[in-house]
Design a protein around this motif. Structure first.
Motif, PDB file in Angstrom:
ATOM      1  N   LEU A 109      19.472 -40.467 -11.246  1.00 57.73           N
ATOM      2  CA  LEU A 109      20.678 -40.319 -10.180  1.00 57.73           C
ATOM      3  C   LEU A 109      21.032 -39.037  -9.870  1.00 57.73           C
ATOM      4  N   ILE A 110      20.875 -38.034 -10.607  1.00 59.72           N
ATOM      5  CA  ILE A 110      20.932 -36.758 -10.235  1.00 59.72           C
ATOM      6  C   ILE A 110      20.133 -36.186  -9.256  1.00 59.72           C
ATOM      7  N   GLU A 111      18.719 -36.700  -9.477  1.00 57.23           N
ATOM      8  CA  GLU A 111      17.844 -36.255  -8.579  1.00 57.23           C
ATOM      9  C   GLU A 111      17.788 -36.614  -7.494  1.00 57.23           C
ATOM     10  N   HIS A 112      17.971 -38.132  -6.944  1.00 62.54           N
ATOM     11  CA  HIS A 112      17.848 -38.979  -5.953  1.00 62.54           C
ATOM     12  C   HIS A 112      19.142 -39.159  -5.194  1.00 62.54           C
ATOM     13  N   LEU A 113      20.292 -39.138  -5.702  1.00 56.83           N
ATOM     14  CA  LEU A 113      21.657 -39.338  -5.285  1.00 56.83           C
ATOM     15  C   LEU A 113      22.543 -38.165  -5.175  1.00 56.83           C
ATOM     16  N   GLY A 114      22.142 -36.876  -5.967  1.00 56.86           N
ATOM     17  CA  GLY A 114      22.894 -35.719  -6.054  1.00 56.86           C
ATOM     18  C   GLY A 114      24.144 -35.902  -6.761  1.00 56.86           C
ATOM     19  N   LEU A 115      24.074 -36.838  -7.677  1.00 51.14           N
ATOM     20  CA  LEU A 115      25.212 -36.773  -8.938  1.00 51.14           C
ATOM     21  C   LEU A 115      25.393 -35.768  -9.696  1.00 51.14           C
ATOM     22  N   ASN A 116      26.477 -35.571 -10.275  1.00 46.61           N
ATOM     23  CA  ASN A 116      26.433 -34.379 -11.274  1.00 46.61           C
ATOM     24  C   ASN A 116      26.307 -35.189 -12.476  1.00 46.61           C
ATOM     25  N   SER A 117      26.084 -34.384 -13.455  1.00 42.67           N
ATOM     26  CA  SER A 117      25.756 -34.739 -14.720  1.00 42.67           C
ATOM     27  C   SER A 117      27.246 -34.590 -15.621  1.00 42.67           C
ATOM     28  N   MET A 118      27.437 -35.350 -16.542  1.00 40.00           N
ATOM     29  CA  MET A 118      28.745 -35.298 -17.311  1.00 40.00           C
ATOM     30  C   MET A 118      28.557 -34.204 -18.384  1.00 40.00           C
ATOM     31  N   ALA A 119      29.307 -33.213 -18.240  1.00 41.52           N
ATOM     32  CA  ALA A 119      29.425 -31.934 -18.993  1.00 41.52           C
ATOM     33  C   ALA A 119      28.125 -31.578 -19.468  1.00 41.52           C
ATOM     34  N   GLY A 120      27.233 -31.597 -18.502  1.00 42.54           N
ATOM     35  CA  GLY A 120      26.176 -30.678 -18.618  1.00 42.54           C
ATOM     36  C   GLY A 120      25.039 -31.552 -19.196  1.00 42.54           C
ATOM     37  N   LYS A 121      25.312 -32.906 -19.661  1.00 39.83           N
ATOM     38  CA  LYS A 121      24.269 -33.512 -20.366  1.00 39.83           C
ATOM     39  C   LYS A 121      23.638 -34.415 -19.616  1.00 39.83           C
ATOM     40  N   ALA A 122      22.477 -35.041 -20.220  1.00 37.71           N
ATOM     41  CA  ALA A 122      21.680 -36.066 -19.449  1.00 37.71           C
ATOM     42  C   ALA A 122      22.569 -37.560 -19.583  1.00 37.71           C
ATOM     43  N   ARG A 123      23.755 -37.476 -18.791  1.00 40.27           N
ATOM     44  CA  ARG A 123      24.639 -38.761 -18.645  1.00 40.27           C
ATOM     45  C   ARG A 123      25.223 -38.693 -17.423  1.00 40.27           C
ATOM     46  N   ALA A 124      25.283 -39.618 -16.466  1.00 38.53           N
ATOM     47  CA  ALA A 124      25.843 -39.585 -15.104  1.00 38.53           C
ATOM     48  C   ALA A 124      26.216 -40.995 -14.826  1.00 38.53           C
ATOM     49  N   ARG A 153      15.791 -31.330 -13.164  1.00 39.76           N
ATOM     50  CA  ARG A 153      14.734 -30.676 -14.326  1.00 39.76           C
ATOM     51  C   ARG A 153      15.040 -30.045 -15.594  1.00 39.76           C
ATOM     52  N   ALA A 154      16.547 -29.411 -15.108  1.00 36.64           N
ATOM     53  CA  ALA A 154      17.106 -28.424 -16.329  1.00 36.64           C
ATOM     54  C   ALA A 154      17.140 -29.387 -17.579  1.00 36.64           C
ATOM     55  N   LEU A 155      17.427 -30.818 -17.210  1.00 38.26           N
ATOM     56  CA  LEU A 155      18.043 -31.828 -18.320  1.00 38.26           C
ATOM     57  C   LEU A 155      16.759 -32.303 -19.053  1.00 38.26           C
ATOM     58  N   LEU A 156      15.542 -31.957 -18.679  1.00 41.16           N
ATOM     59  CA  LEU A 156      14.411 -32.491 -19.439  1.00 41.16           C
ATOM     60  C   LEU A 156      14.364 -32.030 -20.790  1.00 41.16           C
ATOM     61  N   GLU A 157      14.910 -30.942 -20.995  1.00 40.60           N
ATOM     62  CA  GLU A 157      14.700 -30.168 -22.427  1.00 40.60           C
ATOM     63  C   GLU A 157      15.763 -31.150 -23.114  1.00 40.60           C
ATOM     64  N   THR A 209       6.576 -25.156 -20.397  1.00 40.32           N
ATOM     65  CA  THR A 209       7.351 -25.362 -18.885  1.00 40.32           C
ATOM     66  C   THR A 209       7.771 -26.905 -18.905  1.00 40.32           C
ATOM     67  N   GLU A 210       8.621 -26.944 -17.857  1.00 40.48           N
ATOM     68  CA  GLU A 210       8.954 -28.499 -17.579  1.00 40.48           C
ATOM     69  C   GLU A 210       7.774 -29.710 -17.668  1.00 40.48           C
ATOM     70  N   ASP A 211       6.801 -29.205 -17.103  1.00 36.48           N
ATOM     71  CA  ASP A 211       5.759 -30.283 -16.833  1.00 36.48           C
ATOM     72  C   ASP A 211       5.155 -30.538 -18.419  1.00 36.48           C
ATOM     73  N   ASP A 212       5.236 -29.473 -19.251  1.00 34.44           N
ATOM     74  CA  ASP A 212       4.595 -29.458 -20.697  1.00 34.44           C
ATOM     75  C   ASP A 212       5.467 -30.638 -21.342  1.00 34.44           C
ATOM     76  N   LEU A 213       6.877 -30.433 -20.989  1.00 29.09           N
ATOM     77  CA  LEU A 213       7.955 -31.330 -21.637  1.00 29.09           C
ATOM     78  C   LEU A 213       7.669 -32.803 -21.197  1.00 29.09           C
ATOM     79  N   VAL A 214       7.447 -33.131 -19.958  1.00 30.10           N
ATOM     80  CA  VAL A 214       7.119 -34.438 -19.297  1.00 30.10           C
ATOM     81  C   VAL A 214       5.966 -34.675 -20.061  1.00 30.10           C
TER      82      VAL A 214
END
Length: 295
Positions: free
Chosen positions: A133-148, A59-63, A26-31
């Motif tokens: 940034l994605i969680e608290h400001l609603g911004l989009n990730s860049m190309a689906g990666k953990a970058r914003a 949460r999808a970016l945690l992996e 799970t995502e909790d396990d990842l964290v």
């Protein structure tokens, strides 16, 4: 003894072994895994913000995070969820002198800050900072990666959203190219905190942002004091520290109503520090309601 042997044999059956292999992470396990290893480079401060993520896009970016690569957890070789592309065998991202390398170095210097670095017309960040940034400001990730990132004209609203959530942000600006290699130099311009949320650099006071507000502080968020409250038998003692004014105010023997009025008139920066009296049965840890806080 025979029963124990049977139980041991049953635990070694292929079916049980396959169940363990098919256990869903799970995502909790990842964290939890990010902070369980001794070699993790991510500061423990980020465990709570990551465990409280609510947006599926965040949460999808945690992996994609790798706590052993850098203090931001950013893995440039990670493939977005659902992508059919294979991860590259090698990548130039993160090499010495690169933009990612600079961001990683600053995260090492300021591990409990969100890192925002100017890159052309944007401020960008990676890894768990991008996830914030994605969680608290609603911004989009860049190309689906953990970058914003955010446009440079939106830097103050972006900082407002982060500081209102209790985060401190280290903002880096860039200057012109150096020599003939066209590489830009970058420097720390300001650390913006809940107590001092106004970004004073080029985008506002020097007119690099909204030119209609050149040289004006109108519309910018006010500074907030750092507040500590001590409960005593005679009432509440209140300590207010203003970073911008470099002043300290101390009030004694206040009622709960007086403290509530003061907090409403001058909202404090996060966190609000409360020290209960010695005869109070540790109410803060038990989540009891404090009379001076609104519901």
């Amino acid at each position: 003894a025979s029963k124990s042997l049977e139980q041991e044999e049953e635990s070694l059956t292929p079916a049980n072994t396959q169940d363990k292999q098919n256990k869903v992470v799970t995502e909790d396990d990842l964290v939890e895994s990010f902070f369980s290893g001794k070699q993790s480079k991510i500061d423990p401060y980020w465990k709570e913000p990551l465990s409280k993520l609510s947006k599926s896009t965040a949460r999808a970016l945690l992996e994609q995070l790798d706590p052993y690569q850098c203090p931001m957890g950013y893995n440039p070789s990670a493939v977005p969820r659902g992508s059919v592309k294979k991860p590259p065998a090698t990548t130039a991202a993160g090499k010495k002198g690169s933009f990612l390398s600079f961001c990683r170095q600053q995260k090492e210097e300021y591990p409990q800050c969100v890192i925002l670095v100017r890159c052309g017309d944007f401020y960008e960040t990676f890894g768990m900072d991008a996830i914030m940034l994605i969680e608290h400001l609603g911004l989009n990730s860049m190309a689906g990666k953990a970058r914003a990132g955010c446009p440079y004209r939106n830097i103050q609203p972006t900082l407002n959203g982060l500081t209102q959530q209790g985060f401190t942000v280290a903002v880096f600006e860039e200057t012109g190219s150096v020599g003939n290699n066209k590489l830009k130099t970058r420097f720390l311009s300001q650390i913006v905190s809940p107590a001092a949320p106004t970004y004073l650099y080029d985008n506002w006071l020097l007119g690099g942002g909204d030119h209609t507000q050149h040289g004006s502080l109108e519309g910018l968020p006010p500074s907030r004091p750092c507040v500590g409250i001590v409960q005593t038998a005679a009432g509440y003692n209140l300590v207010e520290v203003s970073l911008e004014e470099r002043s300290v105010a101390y009030s004694e023997r206040l009622t709960a109503e007086a403290v509530a009025c003061r907090l409403a008139a001058y909202p404090p920066a996060d966190p609000l520090i409360f020290i209960p009296s010695s005869d109070r049965d540790h109410g803060a840890s038990k989540g009891q309601h404090f009379p001076f806080l609104s519901n």
